[in-house]
Structure formats: C-alpha cells, structure tokens
Design a protein around this motif. Structure first.
Motif, PDB file in Angstrom:
ATOM      1  N   MET A   1       0.842  -1.186   0.000  1.00 44.38           N
ATOM      2  CA  MET A   1       0.000   0.000   0.000  1.00 44.38           C
ATOM      3  C   MET A   1       0.881   1.242   0.000  1.00 44.38           C
ATOM      4  SD  MET A   1      -2.871   1.164   2.752  1.00 44.38           S
ATOM      5  CE  MET A   1      -1.677   1.251   4.084  1.00 44.38           C
ATOM      6  N   ALA A   2       0.672   2.122  -0.941  1.00 41.90           N
ATOM      7  CA  ALA A   2       1.491   3.326  -1.042  1.00 41.90           C
ATOM      8  C   ALA A   2       1.024   4.353  -0.025  1.00 41.90           C
ATOM      9  CB  ALA A   2       1.401   3.910  -2.451  1.00 41.90           C
ATOM     10  N   LEU A   3       1.786   4.500   1.016  1.00 43.39           N
ATOM     11  CA  LEU A   3       1.372   5.361   2.127  1.00 43.39           C
ATOM     12  C   LEU A   3       1.241   6.812   1.704  1.00 43.39           C
ATOM     13  CD1 LEU A   3       0.810   5.935   5.055  1.00 43.39           C
ATOM     14  CD2 LEU A   3       3.257   6.052   5.440  1.00 43.39           C
ATOM     15  N   PHE A   4       2.220   7.293   0.943  1.00 41.83           N
ATOM     16  CA  PHE A   4       2.198   8.682   0.552  1.00 41.83           C
ATOM     17  C   PHE A   4       1.847   8.831  -0.915  1.00 41.83           C
ATOM     18  CE2 PHE A   4       4.757   8.848   4.365  1.00 41.83           C
ATOM     19  CZ  PHE A   4       4.210   9.940   4.993  1.00 41.83           C
ATOM     20  N   GLY A   5       1.046   7.912  -1.445  1.00 38.69           N
ATOM     21  CA  GLY A   5       0.632   8.010  -2.829  1.00 38.69           C
ATOM     22  C   GLY A   5      -0.245   9.223  -3.053  1.00 38.69           C
ATOM     23  N   ARG A   6      -0.094   9.841  -4.201  1.00 38.87           N
ATOM     24  CA  ARG A   6      -0.866  11.039  -4.498  1.00 38.87           C
ATOM     25  C   ARG A   6      -2.281  10.679  -4.870  1.00 38.87           C
ATOM     26  NH1 ARG A   6       0.525  15.226  -9.421  1.00 38.87           N
ATOM     27  NH2 ARG A   6      -1.238  16.636  -9.109  1.00 38.87           N
ATOM     28  N   LYS A   7      -3.253  11.393  -4.335  1.00 35.78           N
ATOM     29  CA  LYS A   7      -4.642  11.154  -4.644  1.00 35.78           C
ATOM     30  C   LYS A   7      -4.945  11.636  -6.068  1.00 35.78           C
ATOM     31  CE  LYS A   7      -6.445  11.492   0.050  1.00 35.78           C
ATOM     32  NZ  LYS A   7      -7.392  12.193   0.924  1.00 35.78           N
ATOM     33  N   GLN A  98      12.007  12.679   7.695  1.00 34.44           N
ATOM     34  CA  GLN A  98      11.688  12.874   6.288  1.00 34.44           C
ATOM     35  C   GLN A  98      10.692  14.025   6.189  1.00 34.44           C
ATOM     36  OE1 GLN A  98      10.533   8.686   5.365  1.00 34.44           O
ATOM     37  NE2 GLN A  98      11.981   8.940   3.676  1.00 34.44           N
ATOM     38  N   VAL A  99      10.819  14.819   5.133  1.00 37.16           N
ATOM     39  CA  VAL A  99       9.963  15.992   4.983  1.00 37.16           C
ATOM     40  C   VAL A  99       9.243  15.921   3.639  1.00 37.16           C
ATOM     41  CG1 VAL A  99      11.833  17.432   4.063  1.00 37.16           C
ATOM     42  CG2 VAL A  99       9.866  18.512   5.178  1.00 37.16           C
ATOM     43  N   PHE A 100       7.962  16.315   3.662  1.00 39.56           N
ATOM     44  CA  PHE A 100       7.088  16.211   2.499  1.00 39.56           C
ATOM     45  C   PHE A 100       6.409  17.547   2.244  1.00 39.56           C
ATOM     46  CE2 PHE A 100       7.487  12.154   4.529  1.00 39.56           C
ATOM     47  CZ  PHE A 100       7.564  11.224   3.503  1.00 39.56           C
ATOM     48  N   ALA A 101       6.021  17.773   0.993  1.00 36.25           N
ATOM     49  CA  ALA A 101       5.226  18.950   0.651  1.00 36.25           C
ATOM     50  C   ALA A 101       3.815  18.768   1.193  1.00 36.25           C
ATOM     51  CB  ALA A 101       5.192  19.150  -0.864  1.00 36.25           C
ATOM     52  N   ALA A 102       3.186  19.866   1.568  1.00 36.43           N
ATOM     53  CA  ALA A 102       1.830  19.820   2.125  1.00 36.43           C
ATOM     54  C   ALA A 102       1.030  21.000   1.595  1.00 36.43           C
ATOM     55  CB  ALA A 102       1.886  19.856   3.653  1.00 36.43           C
ATOM     56  N   PRO A 103      -0.304  20.902   1.666  1.00 34.37           N
ATOM     57  CA  PRO A 103      -1.142  22.026   1.236  1.00 34.37           C
ATOM     58  C   PRO A 103      -0.903  23.256   2.107  1.00 34.37           C
ATOM     59  CG  PRO A 103      -2.430  20.009   1.465  1.00 34.37           C
ATOM     60  CD  PRO A 103      -1.095  19.748   2.083  1.00 34.37           C
ATOM     61  N   ARG A 104      -1.300  24.400   1.577  1.00 35.56           N
ATOM     62  CA  ARG A 104      -1.100  25.643   2.317  1.00 35.56           C
ATOM     63  C   ARG A 104      -1.961  25.711   3.574  1.00 35.56           C
ATOM     64  NH1 ARG A 104       0.609  30.504   0.710  1.00 35.56           N
ATOM     65  NH2 ARG A 104       0.439  29.961  -1.489  1.00 35.56           N
ATOM     66  N   PRO A 204       0.931  17.828  -2.885  1.00 35.71           N
ATOM     67  CA  PRO A 204       0.947  17.377  -1.492  1.00 35.71           C
ATOM     68  C   PRO A 204       1.412  15.933  -1.387  1.00 35.71           C
ATOM     69  CG  PRO A 204      -1.051  18.616  -1.944  1.00 35.71           C
ATOM     70  CD  PRO A 204      -0.367  18.408  -3.270  1.00 35.71           C
ATOM     71  N   ARG A 205       2.172  15.626  -0.351  1.00 36.17           N
ATOM     72  CA  ARG A 205       2.747  14.318  -0.043  1.00 36.17           C
ATOM     73  C   ARG A 205       4.014  14.025  -0.840  1.00 36.17           C
ATOM     74  NH1 ARG A 205      -1.744   9.736   1.262  1.00 36.17           N
ATOM     75  NH2 ARG A 205      -3.325  11.026   2.269  1.00 36.17           N
ATOM     76  N   GLU A 206       4.455  14.923  -1.685  1.00 36.87           N
ATOM     77  CA  GLU A 206       5.685  14.669  -2.423  1.00 36.87           C
ATOM     78  C   GLU A 206       6.870  14.755  -1.475  1.00 36.87           C
ATOM     79  OE1 GLU A 206       6.782  16.154  -6.566  1.00 36.87           O
ATOM     80  OE2 GLU A 206       7.940  17.493  -5.264  1.00 36.87           O
ATOM     81  N   LEU A 207       7.714  13.734  -1.521  1.00 37.36           N
ATOM     82  CA  LEU A 207       8.896  13.698  -0.675  1.00 37.36           C
ATOM     83  C   LEU A 207       9.892  14.763  -1.126  1.00 37.36           C
ATOM     84  CD1 LEU A 207      10.524  12.130   1.535  1.00 37.36           C
ATOM     85  CD2 LEU A 207      11.422  10.730  -0.333  1.00 37.36           C
ATOM     86  N   ALA A 261       7.754   5.966  -0.426  1.00 39.68           N
ATOM     87  CA  ALA A 261       6.666   5.438  -1.233  1.00 39.68           C
ATOM     88  C   ALA A 261       6.308   6.266  -2.434  1.00 39.68           C
ATOM     89  CB  ALA A 261       5.417   5.243  -0.352  1.00 39.68           C
ATOM     90  N   PRO A 262       6.411   7.628  -2.399  1.00 37.95           N
ATOM     91  CA  PRO A 262       5.996   8.385  -3.570  1.00 37.95           C
ATOM     92  C   PRO A 262       6.936   8.212  -4.749  1.00 37.95           C
ATOM     93  CG  PRO A 262       6.106   9.775  -1.616  1.00 37.95           C
ATOM     94  CD  PRO A 262       6.779   8.487  -1.301  1.00 37.95           C
ATOM     95  N   THR A 263       8.195   7.838  -4.497  1.00 33.41           N
ATOM     96  CA  THR A 263       9.165   7.850  -5.566  1.00 33.41           C
ATOM     97  C   THR A 263       9.806   6.503  -5.824  1.00 33.41           C
ATOM     98  OG1 THR A 263      10.834   8.517  -3.949  1.00 33.41           O
ATOM     99  CG2 THR A 263       9.728  10.266  -5.184  1.00 33.41           C
TER     100      THR A 263
END
Length: 290
Positions: A1-7, A98-104, A204-207, A261-263
């Motif tokens: 299961m891709a935990l940080f998969g993009r919706k 680990q740091v990820f992009a998030a919505p504003r 969002p969720r991009e590593l 997971a995203p990459t």
C-alpha cells in the motif's frame, strides 16, 4: 500500500505569498509537559521563521542542529541514489526524519495517521494512536527475526509535525520509542530543526529530496563497500553466511510505511521483510483507524 501516494486529481501546492513569517516567542514552561506544544513557537521551524542557519548541518530541505556525539546516516533510495531521509542516533535510540510537501491551509498528519496505522497492522504488527508530547502519535510494535530465528517485536513511535506547506515525519526506534525520558534529547533536537521547503509548487505528499554535504555520499559508499568486503571475508573464513540481526531501523521499511513510497522503494526495502506471524498482536480498537 502506497502510504504517501498522491490522490487522484490532487492539485499542486499553490505558489507562496510574499509574506514574512513571524516567529512567536515561546510560552513559559516545557512544551508538551507544562503546556501544549506550539509548533510555531517551539519548533521545528520554517526557514522564514528562523533564517539564522549557522552551525546547522545543511541537507537542503532540512537544516539540522549539530549535537555533540550524535550519529547521522543518510537514507538513500535504491536505484536512483537520492537522499530521501536522515537517521540520527542518540545513544541507543534512533530517529528518522523525512519531509514532504503539504497544502497551504491543511496539515497532513490527521489524514496520514489512519493510513500508517493500518499499514502497520497489515504488516503483522500492532499500532495505537495516543496523545503524546507533540500531540497525537502512533505507538507501534513491529515483527522481525531475532538472531536465533524466533519472532521478535520491536517498538516504534511515529511523530508527525505539520508546518507551513510542509510535513515532517519522525520515526523513533530504540528505548525512546517507549520511554518519554529517553525521548527528550530527540525532542530538543527537533526544536532546533529548520525546514527549507522551497517556493516551487509541489503536489501534497511529495517527498522533498535532501542533499548530502560535500563528500559525504562518496565516503559513505566507500565505507559500505568496505563493510561488505569485510563481511564476505569473515563469512568465507567461517564457512557460513553471517547471521542477520534485527536492526533498530527496520520499522521504517515495512510494507505500507515505506519512507520513499511516492518515488520508489527505500534502499533497504525487503531486506528484513516481516514474516507471516499468525499470532501477531492485533491493533487495539481505536477510532483513528478502525
């Protein structure tokens, strides 16, 4: 299961407004103990809140305090060699950042906790969401193999910190995973951590890829090669392959909780795949992920 998969149809994070962030003065008392932890005042900080970066280890998206006696390992993505995380050693305990992009406007931690908890349980472990020093956190037990071949469970603590357009995930192993007193040096370290996300729009969720200090990757590769050669030599002399030992960082590479997971798969994905354990502990009933 891709935990940080993009919706599906998830838009890129918007361009930032040209505003100067203000770092509020921390309130009196110990955060998380005498009062609630306030991210903006207690850290980790955004670079706009704490631009004084001298004396910190420069990993690009992360600027880390240089703590005497602290050990650091850069986590590389298999195949690409990208630096996808940093694991810090504090005595017998470790913390992977680990740091990820998030919505504003919305954080990711409330959204991700149920996904992480379910992934841990599906991997044969147990997970529970509890109120911790930083707010809600996940306490987990992950199955693995001990040197004698028996199933052994190791504790892990998952912390999530929502910042301005970024999300910092911290996975704690070792004594600090269960002992709040052992966790304090890690929390002190986090209070001095600064995130530099960058201004470019990201989903969002991009590593956020980290950058290694000059010469570190080359030195680490040489050290890893030397260790492999030494292990092969020792195995040849003993006439048997060396026994694999359950490592304290294994909880960050389980199915469904892959740090990259995203990459793509992490560097050690599958190296210690949790075995099928019929009598593995199940997650307690918890509204966060049931």
């Amino acid at each position: 299961m891709a935990l940080f998969g993009r919706k599906k149809r998830e838009p890129l994070t918007e361009e930032p407004e040209d505003l100067d962030a203000v770092r509020p003065e921390p309130a009196e008392g110990e955060p998380g103990v005498d009062r609630a932890w306030d991210r903006a005042g207690d850290g980790p900080y955004d670079v706009a809140e704490w631009p004084e970066l001298d004396g910190r280890i420069d990993l690009g998206a992360l600027r880390l305090p240089a703590v005497p006696g602290m050990q650091m390992r850069l986590d590389l993505e298999q195949g690409s060699g990208r630096v996808v995380g940093a694991t810090l050693g504090f005595g017998a305990s470790q913390a992977q950042l680990q740091v990820f992009a998030a919505p504003r406007t919305l954080g990711l931690w409330d959204e991700l906790r149920p996904d992480i908890a379910r992934g841990l349980v599906e991997a044969g472990g147990a997970a529970e969401v509890v109120q911790g020093v930083l707010g809600k956190e996940i306490r987990a037990r992950m199955p693995g193999r001990a040197p004698d071949g028996r199933v052994a469970f190791q504790p892990a603590r998952f912390l999530g910190i929502d910042g301005p357009r970024w999300f910092l995930r911290v996975v704690v192993n070792g004594p600090a995973a269960t002992d709040d007193a052992q966790l304090r040096p890690i929390l002190t370290f986090l209070r001095g951590t600064v995130v530099r996300r960058g201004d470019e729009p990201r989903p969002p969720r991009e590593l956020l890829e980290l950058t290694a200090p000059e010469g570190v990757v080359e030195a680490a590769a040489k050290q890893a090669q030397a260790r492999r050669e030494a292990a092969q030599k020792a195995a040849a002399e003993q006439g048997a392959r060396p026994t694999q030992v359950l490592r304290s960082a294994d909880a960050t590479a389980v199915s469904g909780v892959s740090p990259s997971a995203p990459t793509g798969p992490p560097a050690d994905a599958g190296r210690h795949r949790p075995p099928e354990v019929p009598d593995a502990p199940k997650a307690p009933s918890n509204p966060e992920f049931t």
